[in-house]
Design a protein around this motif. Structure first.
Motif, PDB file in Angstrom:
ATOM      1  N   LYS A 145       0.818  -1.224   0.000  1.00  0.00           N
ATOM      2  CA  LYS A 145       0.000   0.000   0.000  1.00  0.00           C
ATOM      3  C   LYS A 145       0.850   1.272   0.000  1.00  0.00           C
ATOM      4  O   LYS A 145       0.495   2.273   0.621  1.00  0.00           O
ATOM      5  N   GLN A 146       1.951   1.227  -0.728  1.00  0.00           N
ATOM      6  CA  GLN A 146       2.824   2.395  -0.886  1.00  0.00           C
ATOM      7  C   GLN A 146       2.489   3.093  -2.197  1.00  0.00           C
ATOM      8  O   GLN A 146       2.242   2.439  -3.204  1.00  0.00           O
ATOM      9  N   THR A 147       2.501   4.402  -2.189  1.00  0.00           N
ATOM     10  CA  THR A 147       2.340   5.170  -3.425  1.00  0.00           C
ATOM     11  C   THR A 147       3.730   5.533  -3.942  1.00  0.00           C
ATOM     12  O   THR A 147       4.737   5.371  -3.238  1.00  0.00           O
ATOM     13  N   LEU A 148       3.767   6.041  -5.169  1.00  0.00           N
ATOM     14  CA  LEU A 148       5.046   6.536  -5.683  1.00  0.00           C
ATOM     15  C   LEU A 148       5.604   7.603  -4.739  1.00  0.00           C
ATOM     16  O   LEU A 148       6.796   7.636  -4.461  1.00  0.00           O
ATOM     17  N   GLN A 149       4.713   8.462  -4.238  1.00  0.00           N
ATOM     18  CA  GLN A 149       5.144   9.552  -3.360  1.00  0.00           C
ATOM     19  C   GLN A 149       5.718   9.031  -2.044  1.00  0.00           C
ATOM     20  O   GLN A 149       6.801   9.462  -1.627  1.00  0.00           O
ATOM     21  N   THR A 150       5.036   8.100  -1.381  1.00  0.00           N
ATOM     22  CA  THR A 150       5.530   7.623  -0.083  1.00  0.00           C
ATOM     23  C   THR A 150       6.834   6.851  -0.238  1.00  0.00           C
ATOM     24  O   THR A 150       7.748   7.006   0.564  1.00  0.00           O
ATOM     25  N   MET A 151       6.931   6.064  -1.297  1.00  0.00           N
ATOM     26  CA  MET A 151       8.169   5.313  -1.520  1.00  0.00           C
ATOM     27  C   MET A 151       9.311   6.255  -1.887  1.00  0.00           C
ATOM     28  O   MET A 151      10.423   6.112  -1.376  1.00  0.00           O
ATOM     29  N   ALA A 152       9.037   7.221  -2.750  1.00  0.00           N
ATOM     30  CA  ALA A 152      10.064   8.181  -3.153  1.00  0.00           C
ATOM     31  C   ALA A 152      10.583   8.948  -1.949  1.00  0.00           C
ATOM     32  O   ALA A 152      11.797   9.124  -1.791  1.00  0.00           O
ATOM     33  N   THR A 153       9.684   9.389  -1.096  1.00  0.00           N
ATOM     34  CA  THR A 153      10.091  10.121   0.105  1.00  0.00           C
ATOM     35  C   THR A 153      10.987   9.254   0.983  1.00  0.00           C
ATOM     36  O   THR A 153      12.036   9.701   1.443  1.00  0.00           O
ATOM     37  N   ALA A 154      10.599   8.004   1.183  1.00  0.00           N
ATOM     38  CA  ALA A 154      11.386   7.100   2.022  1.00  0.00           C
ATOM     39  C   ALA A 154      12.768   6.827   1.432  1.00  0.00           C
ATOM     40  O   ALA A 154      13.738   6.626   2.170  1.00  0.00           O
ATOM     41  N   LEU A 155      12.864   6.835   0.100  1.00  0.00           N
ATOM     42  CA  LEU A 155      14.140   6.537  -0.565  1.00  0.00           C
ATOM     43  C   LEU A 155      14.934   7.792  -0.908  1.00  0.00           C
ATOM     44  O   LEU A 155      16.029   7.698  -1.466  1.00  0.00           O
ATOM     45  N   GLY A 156      14.375   8.958  -0.615  1.00  0.00           N
ATOM     46  CA  GLY A 156      15.090  10.199  -0.895  1.00  0.00           C
ATOM     47  C   GLY A 156      15.190  10.521  -2.369  1.00  0.00           C
ATOM     48  O   GLY A 156      16.198  11.057  -2.837  1.00  0.00           O
ATOM     49  N   THR A 157      14.148  10.197  -3.122  1.00  0.00           N
ATOM     50  CA  THR A 157      14.140  10.491  -4.553  1.00  0.00           C
ATOM     51  C   THR A 157      12.784  11.078  -4.922  1.00  0.00           C
ATOM     52  O   THR A 157      11.982  11.396  -4.054  1.00  0.00           O
ATOM     53  N   SER A 158      12.505  11.197  -6.200  1.00  0.00           N
ATOM     54  CA  SER A 158      11.240  11.795  -6.632  1.00  0.00           C
ATOM     55  C   SER A 158      10.297  10.728  -7.185  1.00  0.00           C
ATOM     56  O   SER A 158      10.741   9.702  -7.712  1.00  0.00           O
ATOM     57  N   PRO A 159       8.991  10.983  -7.109  1.00  0.00           N
ATOM     58  CA  PRO A 159       8.024  10.068  -7.724  1.00  0.00           C
ATOM     59  C   PRO A 159       8.250   9.940  -9.237  1.00  0.00           C
ATOM     60  O   PRO A 159       8.067   8.862  -9.802  1.00  0.00           O
ATOM     61  N   ALA A 160       8.676  11.011  -9.865  1.00  0.00           N
ATOM     62  CA  ALA A 160       8.938  10.981 -11.311  1.00  0.00           C
ATOM     63  C   ALA A 160      10.066  10.000 -11.634  1.00  0.00           C
ATOM     64  O   ALA A 160       9.995   9.258 -12.621  1.00  0.00           O
ATOM     65  N   PHE A 161      11.112   9.980 -10.787  1.00  0.00           N
ATOM     66  CA  PHE A 161      12.219   9.049 -11.004  1.00  0.00           C
ATOM     67  C   PHE A 161      11.733   7.612 -10.848  1.00  0.00           C
ATOM     68  O   PHE A 161      12.049   6.754 -11.672  1.00  0.00           O
ATOM     69  N   LEU A 162      10.959   7.340  -9.795  1.00  0.00           N
ATOM     70  CA  LEU A 162      10.441   5.980  -9.601  1.00  0.00           C
ATOM     71  C   LEU A 162       9.590   5.553 -10.785  1.00  0.00           C
ATOM     72  O   LEU A 162       9.705   4.422 -11.270  1.00  0.00           O
ATOM     73  N   SER A 163       8.735   6.438 -11.244  1.00  0.00           N
ATOM     74  CA  SER A 163       7.899   6.130 -12.396  1.00  0.00           C
ATOM     75  C   SER A 163       8.756   5.837 -13.629  1.00  0.00           C
ATOM     76  O   SER A 163       8.489   4.901 -14.381  1.00  0.00           O
ATOM     77  N   ALA A 164       9.805   6.630 -13.814  1.00  0.00           N
ATOM     78  CA  ALA A 164      10.686   6.460 -14.979  1.00  0.00           C
ATOM     79  C   ALA A 164      11.408   5.118 -14.956  1.00  0.00           C
ATOM     80  O   ALA A 164      11.567   4.482 -15.999  1.00  0.00           O
ATOM     81  N   ILE A 165      11.839   4.655 -13.772  1.00  0.00           N
ATOM     82  CA  ILE A 165      12.523   3.356 -13.753  1.00  0.00           C
ATOM     83  C   ILE A 165      11.522   2.207 -13.864  1.00  0.00           C
ATOM     84  O   ILE A 165      11.841   1.168 -14.416  1.00  0.00           O
ATOM     85  N   GLU A 166      10.309   2.402 -13.366  1.00  0.00           N
ATOM     86  CA  GLU A 166       9.293   1.356 -13.516  1.00  0.00           C
ATOM     87  C   GLU A 166       8.940   1.150 -14.983  1.00  0.00           C
ATOM     88  O   GLU A 166       8.716   0.028 -15.421  1.00  0.00           O
ATOM     89  N   THR A 167       8.855   2.217 -15.727  1.00  0.00           N
ATOM     90  CA  THR A 167       8.413   2.138 -17.118  1.00  0.00           C
ATOM     91  C   THR A 167       9.554   2.041 -18.123  1.00  0.00           C
ATOM     92  O   THR A 167       9.302   1.996 -19.324  1.00  0.00           O
TER      93      THR A 167
END
Length: 125
Positions: A18-40
């Motif tokens: 139940k993590q969002t891109l935002q919550t995971m990005a915050t925990a990892l010290g990165t941006s939601p856009a970066f997480l989305s970019a590596i997922e896709t």
């Protein structure tokens, strides 16, 4: 562009926990856009980032199997650095092989058997 193998595994683990891109990005010290970019697959997956992702999900009791291998596949790049000559030759042999899907599945099963975690075996006893 579709999800990469790494991205699909991360997205599924995020959903399970139940993590969002935002919550995971915050925990990892990165941006939601970066997480989305590596997922896709719009961005390569830095290998040091893979370890952070593994730790993130381990801390949530949701380990994700084979993340390093999935990242290498998603990046279309396997580092030979630090491998013995024999290991390098095996990688090159597989890369240039004409094995059938069934043969490759047998190799994969053999590797899973060889790499079973002895600690997990002890826990199941």
């Amino acid at each position: 562009m579709g999800l990469t193998q790494f991205g699909a595994a991360v997205r599924e683990a995020r959903r399970q926990t139940k993590q969002t891109l935002q919550t995971m990005a915050t925990a990892l010290g990165t941006s939601p856009a970066f997480l989305s970019a590596i997922e896709t697959g719009r961005s390569k997956v830095p290998m040091d980032f893979v370890e952070k992702v593994e730790d993130f999900f381990k801390n949530l009791n949701q380990p994700v199997a084979d993340l390093k291998q999935k990242a290498m596949v998603s990046n279309e790049n396997v580092s030979l650095s630090g491998l013995s000559l024999q290991q390098q030759m095996l990688v090159a042999g597989f890369a240039s092989s004409e094995f059938s899907k069934e043969q490759l599945e047998k190799f994969a099963e053999l590797l899973r058997t060889i790499h079973k975690d002895p600690q997990k075996e002890d826990e199941n006893v």
